[in-house]
Design a protein around this motif. Structure first.
Motif, PDB file in Angstrom:
ATOM      1  N   PHE A   6      -9.840  22.364 -18.434  1.00 15.32           N
ATOM      2  CA  PHE A   6      -8.897  21.263 -18.203  1.00 15.32           C
ATOM      3  C   PHE A   6      -7.619  21.759 -17.538  1.00 15.32           C
ATOM      4  N   TYR A   7      -7.193  22.955 -17.920  1.00 13.10           N
ATOM      5  CA  TYR A   7      -5.989  23.531 -17.332  1.00 13.10           C
ATOM      6  C   TYR A   7      -6.083  25.046 -17.363  1.00 13.10           C
ATOM      7  N   GLU A   8      -5.228  25.675 -16.575  1.00 17.24           N
ATOM      8  CA  GLU A   8      -5.148  27.127 -16.529  1.00 17.24           C
ATOM      9  C   GLU A   8      -3.703  27.530 -16.791  1.00 17.24           C
ATOM     10  N   VAL A   9      -3.513  28.483 -17.665  1.00 16.65           N
ATOM     11  CA  VAL A   9      -2.174  28.999 -17.934  1.00 16.65           C
ATOM     12  C   VAL A   9      -1.841  30.010 -16.846  1.00 16.65           C
ATOM     13  N   GLN A  10      -0.764  29.761 -16.121  1.00 22.10           N
ATOM     14  CA  GLN A  10      -0.308  30.683 -15.089  1.00 22.10           C
ATOM     15  C   GLN A  10       0.642  31.734 -15.657  1.00 22.10           C
ATOM     16  N   LEU A  11       1.490  31.302 -16.610  1.00 23.58           N
ATOM     17  CA  LEU A  11       2.536  32.185 -17.099  1.00 23.58           C
ATOM     18  C   LEU A  11       3.060  31.669 -18.428  1.00 23.58           C
ATOM     19  N   ILE A  12       3.304  32.579 -19.357  1.00 23.06           N
ATOM     20  CA  ILE A  12       4.096  32.282 -20.546  1.00 23.06           C
ATOM     21  C   ILE A  12       5.191  33.330 -20.580  1.00 23.06           C
ATOM     22  N   ASP A  13       6.425  32.876 -20.505  1.00 17.84           N
ATOM     23  CA  ASP A  13       7.570  33.770 -20.416  1.00 17.84           C
ATOM     24  C   ASP A  13       8.464  33.576 -21.634  1.00 17.84           C
ATOM     25  N   LYS A  14       8.683  34.647 -22.383  1.00 18.11           N
ATOM     26  CA  LYS A  14       9.578  34.588 -23.546  1.00 18.11           C
ATOM     27  C   LYS A  14      10.996  34.826 -23.054  1.00 18.11           C
ATOM     28  N   VAL A  15      11.884  33.844 -23.320  1.00 14.42           N
ATOM     29  CA  VAL A  15      13.271  33.976 -22.859  1.00 14.42           C
ATOM     30  C   VAL A  15      14.250  34.249 -24.006  1.00 14.42           C
ATOM     31  N   SER A  16      13.811  34.034 -25.242  1.00 14.90           N
ATOM     32  CA  SER A  16      14.613  34.389 -26.420  1.00 14.90           C
ATOM     33  C   SER A  16      13.657  34.481 -27.603  1.00 14.90           C
ATOM     34  N   ASP A  17      14.187  34.717 -28.778  1.00 15.09           N
ATOM     35  CA  ASP A  17      13.329  34.827 -29.964  1.00 15.09           C
ATOM     36  C   ASP A  17      12.547  33.553 -30.239  1.00 15.09           C
ATOM     37  N   THR A  18      13.086  32.415 -29.820  1.00 12.75           N
ATOM     38  CA  THR A  18      12.431  31.138 -30.129  1.00 12.75           C
ATOM     39  C   THR A  18      12.050  30.320 -28.900  1.00 12.75           C
ATOM     40  N   PHE A  21       8.900  29.630 -21.822  1.00  9.30           N
ATOM     41  CA  PHE A  21       8.559  28.762 -20.705  1.00  9.30           C
ATOM     42  C   PHE A  21       7.114  29.061 -20.327  1.00  9.30           C
ATOM     43  N   ALA A  22       6.335  28.019 -20.115  1.00 13.46           N
ATOM     44  CA  ALA A  22       4.949  28.179 -19.696  1.00 13.46           C
ATOM     45  C   ALA A  22       4.732  27.358 -18.433  1.00 13.46           C
ATOM     46  N   THR A  23       3.932  27.903 -17.536  1.00 15.34           N
ATOM     47  CA  THR A  23       3.516  27.180 -16.345  1.00 15.34           C
ATOM     48  C   THR A  23       2.009  27.042 -16.416  1.00 15.34           C
ATOM     49  N   ILE A  24       1.539  25.803 -16.263  1.00 15.89           N
ATOM     50  CA  ILE A  24       0.101  25.545 -16.274  1.00 15.89           C
ATOM     51  C   ILE A  24      -0.279  24.770 -15.014  1.00 15.89           C
ATOM     52  N   ILE A  25      -1.555  24.870 -14.665  1.00 15.04           N
ATOM     53  CA  ILE A  25      -2.109  24.119 -13.541  1.00 15.04           C
ATOM     54  C   ILE A  25      -3.235  23.245 -14.092  1.00 15.04           C
ATOM     55  N   LEU A  26      -3.114  21.936 -13.912  1.00 19.97           N
ATOM     56  CA  LEU A  26      -4.163  21.007 -14.331  1.00 19.97           C
ATOM     57  C   LEU A  26      -5.312  21.049 -13.329  1.00 19.97           C
ATOM     58  N   ASN A  27      -6.527  20.928 -13.830  1.00 20.48           N
ATOM     59  CA  ASN A  27      -7.711  20.869 -12.987  1.00 20.48           C
ATOM     60  C   ASN A  27      -7.968  19.408 -12.612  1.00 20.48           C
ATOM     61  N   GLU A  81      -3.538  15.055  -9.161  1.00 19.00           N
ATOM     62  CA  GLU A  81      -3.735  15.210  -7.713  1.00 19.00           C
ATOM     63  C   GLU A  81      -2.399  15.419  -7.009  1.00 19.00           C
ATOM     64  N   GLU A  82      -1.348  14.784  -7.504  1.00 24.52           N
ATOM     65  CA  GLU A  82      -0.025  14.881  -6.880  1.00 24.52           C
ATOM     66  C   GLU A  82       0.803  16.030  -7.444  1.00 24.52           C
ATOM     67  N   THR A  83       0.709  16.249  -8.762  1.00 29.49           N
ATOM     68  CA  THR A  83       1.536  17.271  -9.415  1.00 29.49           C
ATOM     69  C   THR A  83       0.708  18.037 -10.444  1.00 29.49           C
ATOM     70  N   PRO A  84      -0.173  18.926  -9.973  1.00 29.33           N
ATOM     71  CA  PRO A  84      -1.007  19.661 -10.925  1.00 29.33           C
ATOM     72  C   PRO A  84      -0.251  20.754 -11.684  1.00 29.33           C
ATOM     73  N   GLU A  85       0.867  21.222 -11.140  1.00 34.74           N
ATOM     74  CA  GLU A  85       1.617  22.297 -11.792  1.00 34.74           C
ATOM     75  C   GLU A  85       2.683  21.720 -12.720  1.00 34.74           C
ATOM     76  N   LEU A  86       2.616  22.111 -13.980  1.00 36.28           N
ATOM     77  CA  LEU A  86       3.562  21.637 -14.987  1.00 36.28           C
ATOM     78  C   LEU A  86       4.306  22.819 -15.591  1.00 36.28           C
ATOM     79  N   ARG A  87       5.546  22.572 -15.942  1.00 29.77           N
ATOM     80  CA  ARG A  87       6.368  23.580 -16.615  1.00 29.77           C
ATOM     81  C   ARG A  87       6.683  23.045 -18.013  1.00 29.77           C
ATOM     82  N   LEU A  88       6.376  23.847 -19.006  1.00 31.07           N
ATOM     83  CA  LEU A  88       6.615  23.457 -20.392  1.00 31.07           C
ATOM     84  C   LEU A  88       7.659  24.386 -21.005  1.00 31.07           C
ATOM     85  N   GLU A  89       8.677  23.788 -21.555  1.00 33.45           N
ATOM     86  CA  GLU A  89       9.687  24.533 -22.306  1.00 33.45           C
ATOM     87  C   GLU A  89       9.363  24.321 -23.776  1.00 33.45           C
ATOM     88  N   LEU A  90       9.193  25.431 -24.493  1.00 33.74           N
ATOM     89  CA  LEU A  90       8.814  25.370 -25.902  1.00 33.74           C
ATOM     90  C   LEU A  90       9.847  26.116 -26.733  1.00 33.74           C
TER      91      LEU A  90
END
Length: 122
Positions: A6-18, A21-27, A81-90
């Motif tokens: 359904f999706y592919e994880v491109q990156l999970i970046d730790k910016v602090s202890d909590t 940021f993750a970037t995913i691409i939807l299929n 189709e228009e915006t397959p790349e999503l950025r998630l802040e967790l």
């Protein structure tokens, strides 16, 4: 992954202890989009909630079960189709029995989803 491919994880970046940021691409060719909705694909909200759970599990190393959701706000449609790349802040706050997560999901300058989830460690 509950929905295979359904999706592919491109990156999970730790910016602090909590904070992560993750970037995913939807299929955009995934089977789910053929029925939701034909000719105008929209990412189901429940699928976005599952992605957040899966990313949280990957970061924490715990198996999790959704306990509660608060302040869930779907603010924009996500068309793969228009915006397959999503950025998630967790913002992930684990304690002894639970993991709390605050999420903001966006594409470009558009915020698509905001929520706070509490998961039970299983």
């Amino acid at each position: 992954m509950l929905l295979k491919d359904f999706y592919e994880v491109q990156l999970i970046d730790k910016v602090s202890d909590t904070k992560y940021f993750a970037t995913i691409i939807l299929n955009e060719k995934h089977e789910v989009f053929k029925g939701h909705f034909p000719g105008n694909p929209v990412t189901p909200g429940v699928c976005m909630m599952q992605i957040i759970k899966e990313l949280t599990q990957e970061v924490t190393g715990f198996s999790l079960q959704l306990k509660s959701s608060n302040n869930v706000k779907f603010m924009a449609l996500i068309n793969p189709e228009e915006t397959p790349e999503l950025r998630l802040e967790l913002e992930i706050l684990p304690n002894e029995d639970e993991v709390k997560v605050k999420n903001t999901t966006s594409f470009g300058e558009t915020v698509a989803l905001k929520l706070s989830n509490t998961y039970k460690k299983i």
